[in-house]
Scaffold this active site. Structure first.
Site, PDB file in Angstrom:
ATOM      1  N   LYS A 192       0.831  -1.205   0.000  1.00  0.00           N
ATOM      2  CA  LYS A 192       0.000   0.000   0.000  1.00  0.00           C
ATOM      3  C   LYS A 192       0.874   1.267   0.000  1.00  0.00           C
ATOM      4  O   LYS A 192       2.079   1.192   0.228  1.00  0.00           O
ATOM      5  CB  LYS A 192      -0.931  -0.007   1.214  1.00  0.00           C
ATOM      6  CG  LYS A 192      -1.920  -1.189   1.201  1.00  0.00           C
ATOM      7  CD  LYS A 192      -2.860  -1.102   0.013  1.00  0.00           C
ATOM      8  CE  LYS A 192      -3.947  -2.154   0.008  1.00  0.00           C
ATOM      9  NZ  LYS A 192      -3.548  -3.433  -0.577  1.00  0.00           N
TER      10      LYS A 192
HETATM   11  C1  LIG Z   1      -9.576  -2.902  -1.897  1.00  0.00           C
HETATM   12  C2  LIG Z   1      -9.010  -3.580  -0.702  1.00  0.00           C
HETATM   13  N1  LIG Z   1      -9.803  -3.812   0.350  1.00  0.00           N
HETATM   14  C3  LIG Z   1      -9.349  -4.427   1.448  1.00  0.00           C
HETATM   15  C4  LIG Z   1      -8.048  -4.856   1.533  1.00  0.00           C
HETATM   16  C5  LIG Z   1      -7.654  -5.632   2.736  1.00  0.00           C
HETATM   17  O1  LIG Z   1      -6.585  -5.120   3.408  1.00  0.00           O
HETATM   18  P1  LIG Z   1      -5.603  -6.081   4.225  1.00  0.00           P
HETATM   19  O2  LIG Z   1      -4.792  -6.832   3.233  1.00  0.00           O
HETATM   20  O3  LIG Z   1      -4.802  -5.096   5.018  1.00  0.00           O
HETATM   21  O4  LIG Z   1      -6.435  -6.956   5.074  1.00  0.00           O
HETATM   22  C6  LIG Z   1      -7.169  -4.606   0.464  1.00  0.00           C
HETATM   23  C7  LIG Z   1      -5.749  -4.949   0.485  1.00  0.00           C
HETATM   24  O5  LIG Z   1      -5.153  -5.871   0.646  1.00  0.00           O
HETATM   25  C8  LIG Z   1      -7.669  -3.972  -0.688  1.00  0.00           C
HETATM   26  O6  LIG Z   1      -6.892  -3.748  -1.746  1.00  0.00           O
END
Ligand SMILES: Cc1ncc(COP(=O)(O)O)c(C=O)c1O
Length: 389
Positions: A192
């Site tokens: 990110k």
């Molecule tokens: C659009 C979106 N929503 C939710 C997430 C979930 O985040 P995490 O991987 O930190 O759980 C991500 C990323 O991985 C994402 O790109």
């Protein structure tokens, strides 16, 4: 080339590369030396700084973006009998927490190839008296349609939850994404715009909701370990509701604090690189570059929509032969094996077309213009010579 970075070296140009340096190392060491590594003072500092950065909402630092979406839904009271509308063209984590809570997931189409976000028009037919929340993804860091969606939800008494996993530091109409709706959900996963390895944040201007989410992130307890360490009067705690363990650590908070400081400059570099990509790819017939407002976007990824007749796999393979890593963001949710069973008849033409034609090109702040030129040249050449099937 920095040492110890072998995993990205196989690619001449990886899709993404982290920017960790001496500042992150020092911040981590400081936490380890302090001796309090679970959620504590560093977490509180990060929550304060991220709140200030976003314009003052409550911030709850969590173990992942997925946890923040789960807690956002749980803390607005989503449960069995409720319906939640979410985009089909997204990462699966936008949707799966809806199912964990026993609610019905309704998948909405994207507005267009040019605007992959959902819109009031694409959700309207899904709304009924059971609709309790709509999750809006700012795809790739672009917020097109968020103000309209906020109005749409407000008029109908529906909770707007923003999946802001792609939007650290972007601006829309003078406002930071994640603060338009009832709750905003950020991810600090490794790729990110700012990262703590894994991590997430729930943001909201509703103090009660934030308190509830904070409790739920810590087993539903009235006082977490750091609270009891600081306040000797807190001898024990109560469990006031069902909770989870979604706490992040002070080591993650230390990384996040440094990365937050670097974010504005990193995002500026992304804008410059995206400007160049757009310029270099502007003449390819049939190629669509989603959105126009890249200068105020976080530009988390650089997605393009390939010309209709092009075979995406062969383009990806040819780029890989040139040492260029690419990816697809995203296959449509309802086309995954598990979700097919839930949505056997569902057709969402725009999301499906995006899912079959989208290609994400390498993008990271320290990539440099020469690499952007290389990727754009290779892609143009491939599309001219061997991309067609
Ligand atoms: C659009 C979106 N929503 C939710 C997430 C979930 O985040 P995490 O991987 O930190 O759980 C991500 C990323 O991985 C994402 O790109």
């Amino acid at each position: 080339m920095r040492s110890g970075r072998s995993q990205t070296l196989a690619w001449k140009i990886p899709l993404f590369d982290t920017d960790f340096g001496a500042e992150e190392e020092e911040a981590l060491i400081a936490v380890i030396r302090r001796g309090w590594v679970s959620a504590g003072p560093e977490t509180q500092e990060f929550e304060r700084e991220f709140s200030e950065f976003l314009g003052g909402p409550e911030v709850v630092f969590l173990s992942s973006g997925t946890a923040s979406i789960h807690l956002a839904l749980a803390s607005v009271g989503i449960g069995p009998g409720d319906e939640v509308i979410a985009p089909a063209f997204t990462y699966i984590a936008t949707c799966s927490p809806v199912l964990w809570l026993g609610a019905r997931l309704r998948l909405a189409d994207s507005a267009s190839l040019k605007n992959p976000n959902i819109s009031p028009e694409t959700v309207e037919g899904l709304v009924n008296e059971r609709t309790k929340a709509i999750i809006f993804l700012h795809y790739a860091g672009f917020s097109e349609g968020i103000a309209e969606m906020a109005r749409f939800c407000e008029e109908r008494g529906i909770a707007l939850i923003e999946d802001a996993a792609h939007t650290h530091g972007s601006v829309s109409g003078g406002r930071k994404p994640g603060t338009f709706g009832k709750v905003g959900c950020f991810s600090f996963f490794a790729n990110k715009n700012m990262t703590s390895g894994e991590g997430g944040a729930l943001v909201t201007f509703d103090k009660q909701l934030a308190e509830r989410a904070r409790r739920m992130a810590s087993h539903g307890r009235t006082a977490a370990a750091w609270d009891r360490f600081r306040d000797s009067a807190l001898k024990t705690y109560d469990i006031t509701e069902m909770g989870y363990n979604y706490k992040a650590t002070d080591m993650q908070a230390a990384l996040a604090r440094v990365q937050l400081r670097k974010l504005p400059e990193a995002n500026r570099k992304r804008v410059e690189l995206v400007r160049l990509y757009r310029e270099l790819l502007s003449d390819i017939p049939g190629l669509v570059i989603p959105f126009d407002d890249y200068e105020s976007s976080a530009n988390y990824i650089f997605p393009i929509v390939l010309p209709e007749e092009v075979g995406r796999l062969s383009v990806m393979e040819s780029l890989a032969d040139a040492g260029i890593q690419t990816s697809v963001h995203y296959p449509a949710v309802h086309t995954f094996t598990y979700y097919r069973k839930l949505f056997p008849e569902l057709r969402l033409p725009v999301a499906e077309e995006l899912a079959s034609r989208e290609l994400s090109l390498p993008l990271y702040p320290h990539m440099g213009e020469d690499k952007v030129r290389f990727v754009a040249e290779k892609l143009s050449e491939i599309l001219r010579t061997q991309g067609r099937n």
